[in-house]
Design a protein around this motif. Sequence first.
Motif, PDB file in Angstrom:
ATOM      1  N   ILE A 172      -4.760  11.995   7.052  1.00  0.00           N
ATOM      2  CA  ILE A 172      -3.674  12.956   7.236  1.00  0.00           C
ATOM      3  C   ILE A 172      -3.077  12.771   8.628  1.00  0.00           C
ATOM      4  O   ILE A 172      -3.784  12.878   9.636  1.00  0.00           O
ATOM      5  CB  ILE A 172      -4.180  14.412   7.086  1.00  0.00           C
ATOM      6  CG1 ILE A 172      -4.827  14.606   5.704  1.00  0.00           C
ATOM      7  CG2 ILE A 172      -3.035  15.403   7.285  1.00  0.00           C
ATOM      8  CD1 ILE A 172      -5.638  15.882   5.588  1.00  0.00           C
TER       9      ILE A 172
ATOM     10  N   VAL B 268      -2.261  18.181   0.103  1.00  0.00           N
ATOM     11  CA  VAL B 268      -2.545  17.209   1.159  1.00  0.00           C
ATOM     12  C   VAL B 268      -4.052  16.998   1.302  1.00  0.00           C
ATOM     13  O   VAL B 268      -4.544  15.868   1.341  1.00  0.00           O
ATOM     14  CB  VAL B 268      -1.932  17.678   2.493  1.00  0.00           C
ATOM     15  CG1 VAL B 268      -2.451  16.848   3.660  1.00  0.00           C
ATOM     16  CG2 VAL B 268      -0.409  17.618   2.432  1.00  0.00           C
TER      17      VAL B 268
ATOM     18  N   ILE C 120      -5.206  21.588  10.111  1.00  0.00           N
ATOM     19  CA  ILE C 120      -3.907  20.931   9.968  1.00  0.00           C
ATOM     20  C   ILE C 120      -2.804  21.803  10.544  1.00  0.00           C
ATOM     21  O   ILE C 120      -1.948  21.336  11.310  1.00  0.00           O
ATOM     22  CB  ILE C 120      -3.619  20.627   8.487  1.00  0.00           C
ATOM     23  CG1 ILE C 120      -4.669  19.661   7.931  1.00  0.00           C
ATOM     24  CG2 ILE C 120      -2.226  20.030   8.325  1.00  0.00           C
ATOM     25  CD1 ILE C 120      -4.574  19.458   6.423  1.00  0.00           C
TER      26      ILE C 120
ATOM     27  N   ALA D 103      -1.122  10.996   4.077  1.00  0.00           N
ATOM     28  CA  ALA D 103      -0.244  12.158   3.996  1.00  0.00           C
ATOM     29  C   ALA D 103       0.400  12.438   5.345  1.00  0.00           C
ATOM     30  O   ALA D 103      -0.251  12.326   6.392  1.00  0.00           O
ATOM     31  CB  ALA D 103      -1.021  13.381   3.529  1.00  0.00           C
TER      32      ALA D 103
ATOM     33  N   ALA E  15       1.811  15.555   7.151  1.00  0.00           N
ATOM     34  CA  ALA E  15       1.864  17.016   7.112  1.00  0.00           C
ATOM     35  C   ALA E  15       2.633  17.513   8.330  1.00  0.00           C
ATOM     36  O   ALA E  15       2.840  16.775   9.291  1.00  0.00           O
ATOM     37  CB  ALA E  15       0.449  17.598   7.089  1.00  0.00           C
TER      38      ALA E  15
ATOM     39  N   GLU F  68      -4.100  12.598  14.066  1.00  0.00           N
ATOM     40  CA  GLU F  68      -4.580  12.132  12.761  1.00  0.00           C
ATOM     41  C   GLU F  68      -5.874  12.858  12.425  1.00  0.00           C
ATOM     42  O   GLU F  68      -6.719  13.082  13.296  1.00  0.00           O
ATOM     43  CB  GLU F  68      -4.813  10.621  12.791  1.00  0.00           C
ATOM     44  CG  GLU F  68      -5.367  10.069  11.487  1.00  0.00           C
ATOM     45  CD  GLU F  68      -5.520   8.557  11.491  1.00  0.00           C
ATOM     46  OE1 GLU F  68      -6.469   8.052  10.838  1.00  0.00           O
ATOM     47  OE2 GLU F  68      -4.696   7.888  12.150  1.00  0.00           O
TER      48      GLU F  68
ATOM     49  N   ALA G 281      -5.174  13.150  -0.004  1.00  0.00           N
ATOM     50  CA  ALA G 281      -5.008  12.150   1.056  1.00  0.00           C
ATOM     51  C   ALA G 281      -6.334  11.523   1.500  1.00  0.00           C
ATOM     52  O   ALA G 281      -7.366  12.189   1.565  1.00  0.00           O
ATOM     53  CB  ALA G 281      -4.319  12.780   2.257  1.00  0.00           C
TER      54      ALA G 281
END
Length: 552
Positions: A475, A468, A496, A297, A299, A486, A472
């Motif tokens: 990410i 997400v 995130i 993913a 983001a 990451e 995922a």
Amino acid sequence: MTASTAAGGASATGAPILQLRGIGKVFFGNSVLRGIDLDVRPGEVHALVGENGAGKSTLMKIIAGVHKPDSGTMELDGKPVAFASPLAAQAAGVSTVFQEFNLLPERTVAENVYLGREPRRLGIVDAGRMARDTDALLADLGLHGLASWMRVGSLSVAEQQIVEIVKAVSCDARIISMDEPTAALADQEVELLYALVEQLRARGVAILYVSHRLKEIFDLCDTITVLKDGDFVLTTATADITPDRLVRTMVGREFAGYYPDKDPGTVPGAVKLALEGAGNTQVDGIDLEVRAGEIVALAGLQGSGRTEIAHGVFGVAPFTRGTILLDGKPVTVSSAREAVRKGLALVTEDRKAEGLALEQSISANARLVLDSVTPGSSDRRAKAIPGILSSLDLVSRSKDAEVQYLSGGNQQKVVLAKWLVTDPSVIVLDEPTRGIDVGAKRAVYDLMRTLTARGVAILLISSELPEVVAMADRILVMRDGRLAGELPAGSDEETIMAMATGAGDTSEHVEVDLSALDVPVGNAARAPQSVLPGGEPASPRHAQRDTTQEDQ
């Protein structure tokens, strides 16, 4: 509460400002609404929910004066009304903010707010008065980040959405219908809309709120009315229903978890797609890998460079430096056709503008990519289209039906079908569940799990952090056109968002104020580009309830 519950189960008190009873509508012999009851009270945020095709948009258009009902009655302030046009509805204090913006990007905020009803002096548009009235209205609503002189095309998507709502308020609207108002907004922009909705509620404005995002429904809304297949199901106070029960009511069946579990037998294989130092004028220094059977993913905030990476990989806006590797071999991807021939697929974030030929049939749309870039094998591969459409549970009376008449969820299934028929090894999904209902979302998630089980590599771009987190395997977080870091599968949303905003970063160039409600001016949304021919807000209103249906 049951389907026999009378409309108007709101926590708001007082007589309804708008009352619908037994509303029905027929198109070309097809009954799309039957016996719909709805009450909306002053100062109430009333959610209208249901799967795509439930009849929500048709009902909104009846309220807005776009369509006339074929049966039933509508009363405003206790008096029967029948709006002959949207202008008639607007004059009566009923405004609608549709999902597709109706703005002129080259004109100012003031010119858009008063478009078609500009104040005049001696027969000439009074630009000064228009600007002063707009600034006064913006100040009254607490929108200090906007000004009358700003060009709408330079505003972020969230700010453009706010301009649409300000237009409605400027007409002295007492009822405002909002159709998927956050569909195009990133998480950090949704808070601006939340604040404005609360402002309107405090002013006694009634809001009819249509959204597929359950969290918004439970954060903002006092009352929920559910439609299914054109029928009225129930109206209930939001406090009296759980997210799980609401989903069951909408789709008519149990969901075994909102997000499908990953098959434990699916283990990522060899690297299918890799970027090394990739960059262009919008992103730089991008290093990433996506393996066979893996969902990675991307983001980040709106404008962070997520979509720009997708466009670079797919040759829409090619990378000018760095290396793209497919199956470990360096390749050059300078066009969308070249990308398809190399086994890449891109599901764009705007299916109507970039993904579909709306006036063509389902079958024709499913062949768009084949006929455009793989003419030598298109007939052979086209034989798989009926099976692919069937596997996606596409709902339509005929494969010859025009795509423009399908629900949003079924349109997205057609987009997916046109790519699946090319048998890609790498799929980039840019906001694949935007604006579709919970049932259609689950179908997309199931498809993602099926594809990875077959060894397809998926690069997922999504503004919905619960999506997400749930889907995922890894990410990657974007910030200011670069990869900020990451995170592993299962990372929480706060981590995130902190990485996406730079919260806790002591570098001098990072300035973050998460408490600010105003979106910084100048965060302009980039114009969509054609790809192929044919082309968690803060301060939840109902925090005491379990609102984790979309967060699992």
